[in-house]
Design an enzyme around this catalytic site. Sequence first.
Site, short mmCIF file in Angstrom:
data_model
loop_
_atom_site.label_atom_id
_atom_site.label_comp_id
_atom_site.label_asym_id
_atom_site.label_seq_id
_atom_site.Cartn_x
_atom_site.Cartn_y
_atom_site.Cartn_z
CB SER A 11 -0.91 0.01 1.23
OG SER A 11 -1.64 1.22 1.30
CG HIS A 12 0.07 4.57 -2.51
ND1 HIS A 12 -0.65 3.62 -3.20
CD2 HIS A 12 0.73 5.28 -3.43
CE1 HIS A 12 -0.42 3.76 -4.48
NE2 HIS A 12 0.41 4.76 -4.65
CB SER A 13 -1.32 4.45 3.66
OG SER A 13 -1.55 4.61 5.04
#
Length: 130
Positions: A11-13
Amino acid sequence: MRAPVGIVLVSHSAELVAGLRGLVAQIGSDDVSLATAGGTDDGRIGTSYDLVLAAIQQADRGGGVVVLPDLGSSVLTALTVLEDHPRTDVVIVDAPFVEGAVAAVVTAASGADLETVVKAAEEARNVPKL
């Protein structure tokens, strides 16, 4: 006994992937190897090549690895890692992030092989919510 299939969530996060990991860890079992790659190396929003590669290595217990990215550059980064380190037993899956992760973990926890875990994650796209 068959070696278990590992699952990698990308994920980006870091917070998003940690939350999803927490959810699927409660649904799966201790036998499912879960690894995450969230955010950049310095903790920002984004995707890290090195974190993806390390997560694949961490999740690998010999039964293959399913890689589930969330969107955009996480998909591109995961694809780049797999192109640079080609393996027939590491598969990136085009599936909804949450539903695909749940399906993959439940299926892997049952002792299924890599092909079956991939198919379960992909089929999660077609499960209606209402």
